[in-house]
Design an enzyme around this catalytic site. Structure first.
Site, PDB file in Angstrom:
ATOM      1  CD  GLU A 301     -15.092  -0.026 -29.295  1.00  0.00           C
ATOM      2  OE1 GLU A 301     -15.187   0.016 -28.051  1.00  0.00           O
ATOM      3  OE2 GLU A 301     -14.080   0.360 -29.911  1.00  0.00           O
ATOM      4  CD1 TRP A 304     -11.384  -2.295 -28.443  1.00  0.00           C
ATOM      5  CD2 TRP A 304     -10.214  -2.494 -26.554  1.00  0.00           C
ATOM      6  NE1 TRP A 304     -10.203  -1.608 -28.606  1.00  0.00           N
ATOM      7  CE2 TRP A 304      -9.464  -1.717 -27.462  1.00  0.00           C
ATOM      8  CE3 TRP A 304      -9.677  -2.757 -25.298  1.00  0.00           C
ATOM      9  CZ2 TRP A 304      -8.209  -1.200 -27.151  1.00  0.00           C
ATOM     10  CZ3 TRP A 304      -8.416  -2.246 -24.978  1.00  0.00           C
ATOM     11  CH2 TRP A 304      -7.704  -1.485 -25.900  1.00  0.00           C
ATOM     12  CD1 TRP A 332      -3.328   7.112  -6.469  1.00  0.00           C
ATOM     13  CD2 TRP A 332      -3.676   8.532  -8.162  1.00  0.00           C
ATOM     14  NE1 TRP A 332      -3.223   6.394  -7.639  1.00  0.00           N
ATOM     15  CE2 TRP A 332      -3.432   7.239  -8.697  1.00  0.00           C
ATOM     16  CE3 TRP A 332      -3.918   9.583  -9.042  1.00  0.00           C
ATOM     17  CZ2 TRP A 332      -3.424   6.980 -10.063  1.00  0.00           C
ATOM     18  CZ3 TRP A 332      -3.910   9.330 -10.409  1.00  0.00           C
ATOM     19  CH2 TRP A 332      -3.665   8.053 -10.906  1.00  0.00           C
ATOM     20  CG  ASN A 367     -17.309   3.829 -24.363  1.00  0.00           C
ATOM     21  OD1 ASN A 367     -17.060   3.262 -23.302  1.00  0.00           O
ATOM     22  ND2 ASN A 367     -16.433   3.871 -25.368  1.00  0.00           N
ATOM     23  CD1 TRP A 385      -5.746   3.718 -10.784  1.00  0.00           C
ATOM     24  CD2 TRP A 385      -7.429   2.265 -10.893  1.00  0.00           C
ATOM     25  NE1 TRP A 385      -5.241   2.482 -10.448  1.00  0.00           N
ATOM     26  CE2 TRP A 385      -6.246   1.566 -10.515  1.00  0.00           C
ATOM     27  CE3 TRP A 385      -8.614   1.553 -11.038  1.00  0.00           C
ATOM     28  CZ2 TRP A 385      -6.237   0.196 -10.258  1.00  0.00           C
ATOM     29  CZ3 TRP A 385      -8.609   0.178 -10.797  1.00  0.00           C
ATOM     30  CH2 TRP A 385      -7.433  -0.483 -10.407  1.00  0.00           C
ATOM     31  CD1 TRP A 408     -13.701   2.929 -14.133  1.00  0.00           C
ATOM     32  CD2 TRP A 408     -12.449   4.727 -13.663  1.00  0.00           C
ATOM     33  NE1 TRP A 408     -14.561   3.967 -13.861  1.00  0.00           N
ATOM     34  CE2 TRP A 408     -13.825   5.078 -13.559  1.00  0.00           C
ATOM     35  CE3 TRP A 408     -11.488   5.696 -13.406  1.00  0.00           C
ATOM     36  CZ2 TRP A 408     -14.234   6.359 -13.212  1.00  0.00           C
ATOM     37  CZ3 TRP A 408     -11.895   6.981 -13.061  1.00  0.00           C
ATOM     38  CH2 TRP A 408     -13.260   7.302 -12.976  1.00  0.00           C
TER      39      TRP A 408
END
Length: 486
Positions: A301, A304, A332, A367, A385, A408
């Site tokens: 993590e 990441w 959208w 998370n 988004w 996102w």
């Protein structure tokens, strides 16, 4: 003792412990170093500015200033951008008959705005003001420029992670980790009340008459949510609090009621703590690709997080548009009423609503729930988004451009190595899987407090709680058609 001195320009490295550029300055000048922080008006006028995060930032600066004063230095906080700040300071030094600093140090930042600013200020200091400048690696353990490949930057996490772990074993990176071990030793002593006199210079020694603005902001900025303890000692306490949980991280990290995550990101954001310090504290070593232990998962993590800095560094356009070109023109629906219901936690989907209310009342969101609410906004409500990304930055105490943008775009299937667009979270199934007893939901959605666990994930006719604003199966089909361009 030499009269030469240095200035350390603090930005995202709000700590003394293990601060590499500050340490270089300290060594060169035998502790004759003062700290400087500049509130850039551009930073304060960003559309995603958060008074809550700014309040925590102010508390972090205050803790740093106090620490520097106890160590024999000082922090000057000024209310203008670095270009004007350095020009005005050097003019003031000249009028007061004080020599200009022989060195200005700072630690590197990877955001597009910061990179342009740092290059500009470096040119100003070196070419116009005649001062040496030194920068160092700090915010990322492995800097984005250190992971290279012959054709183009990595776009998928797995090969990036393999390369990261390979570089992690090199002497350059291990030296950075060792430095942080020493920094942690200093912090442990300071936590016990042992404060050495490390510095030998204050701003008043330089006949500086600039009025700092820290107190002005502290008296005027009000947070909408409770702000946790700030500063490097608070970060050390957070590390210690997480230590007993790290061995179960793999099993508990996805359960919002279990509180099994580290919650260190709020300190990573401002540099009260770094990824290198967390790795040094837990004694992580490189792990194999098949290692599924909790410690390996937590390290993954952290990687990441560095991956998202890497992507932003090499693809700065992601700050404003989708990483994947084919999804930049998605039409959208962007219904304002749906967006307002999502923000308020009134969608009729309990896990989504619990997450949004947690965010509104605490400035934090678990998370796993962040992924669920992001998927729901983009795939169920069919809202861009970028709307959700900005709202998170407005509300999150740990809001950070690179990981927030990366998260996102992952959820919206528009980013690098994303959730495939055809894999769409079912918010009800996510609720049943990760909050089976409804403990997290009950904590943040009091209307459902008395609903039994077997009904809480899809409640019907509960007084005061809304019915679902959309039908998931219908919206899923519409989302698939939207991404296919149908």
């Amino acid at each position: 003792m030499s009269s030469a001195y240095g200035i350390h320009w603090f930005r995202r490295d709000l700590r003394v412990a293990g601060n590499p550029a500050l340490q270089a300055n300290w060594k060169k000048h035998q502790g004759r170093v003062v700290g400087l922080f500049c509130f850039d008006p551009i930073f304060l006028s960003r559309p995603d500015f958060s008074p809550d995060r700014f309040r925590f930032f102010l508390e972090t600066l205050s803790a740093l200033k106090l620490e520097l004063e106890e160590l024999g230095s000082d922090l000057l906080v000024l209310d203008e951008g670095p270009d004007k700040t350095f020009q005005h300071l050097f003019e003031e030094f000249s009028r007061a008959g004080v020599a200009k600093p022989s060195l200005v140090t700072f630690n590197r930042d990877y955001e597009p705005f910061a990179r342009e600013r740092d290059a500009r200020v470096t040119r100003l200091l070196e070419s116009e003001l005649g001062c040496e400048v030194l920068s160092d690696a700090d915010h990322a353990l492995v800097e984005p420029s250190e992971i290279v490949r012959p054709d183009k930057p990595y776009q998928v996490f797995s090969p990036y992670k393999r390369k990261w772990l390979e570089i992690f074993e090199t002497e350059t990176i291990q030296a950075r980790v060792r430095r942080q071990k020493l920094g942690l030793e200093y912090l442990e002593k300071r936590a016990k009340g042992e404060t050495p006199h490390l510095f030998h210079l204050t701003w008043s020694d330089l006949k500086n008459r600039s009025t700092g603005c820290l107190e002005k902001y502290q008296s005027s900025v009000v947070s909408r949510v409770p702000v946790p303890p700030a500063g490097s000692l608070a970060a050390l306490a957070a590390l210690k609090a997480f230590a007993p949980k790290v061995t179960a991280y793999g099993e508990t990290r996805d359960l919002p009621a279990a509180q099994g995550t580290s919650r260190l990101s709020i300190y990573f954001k401002n540099g009260s703590l770094t990824i290198a310090q967390a790795i040094a504290y837990f004694g992580f070593s490189a792990v194999g690709p098949k290692d599924t232990s909790s410690r390996a998962k937590f390290l993954s993590e952290l990687i990441w997080r560095e991956f998202y800095y890497y992507i932003l560094y090499h693809h700065p356009s992601v700050e404003h548009e989708a990483f994947q070109e084919r999804f930049r023109d998605i039409q959208w629906e962007n219904r304002e009423d749906y967006f307002e219901a999502w923000k308020a936690g009134h969608t009729g989907f309990p896990l989504v609503d619990a997450g949004m209310r947690e965010l509104a009342t605490t400035g934090w969101m678990h998370n796993r729930v962040r992924m669920v609410v992001a998927s729901f906004l983009t795939k169920d409500l069919l809202i861009d988004w970028k709307w959700g990304e900005r709202y998170f930055m407005e509300r999150l105490l740990d809001g950070d451009l690179a990981p927030n943008n990366g998260g996102w775009q992952w959820a919206a299937s528009t980013g690098c190595d994303p959730q495939p667009y055809f894999r769409i979270f079912n918010p009800t199934l996510q609720s049943e899987k990760f909050d089976p007893e409804g403990a997290y939901i009950r904590k943040f959605v009091p209307e459902l407090r008395n609903v039994p666990a077997r009904e809480i994930h899809a409640p019907k006719n509960v007084p005061g709680y809304p019915a679902p604003i959309v039908e998931h199966s219908v919206q899923r089909a519409k989302a698939l058609a939207l991404f296919k361009g149908e």
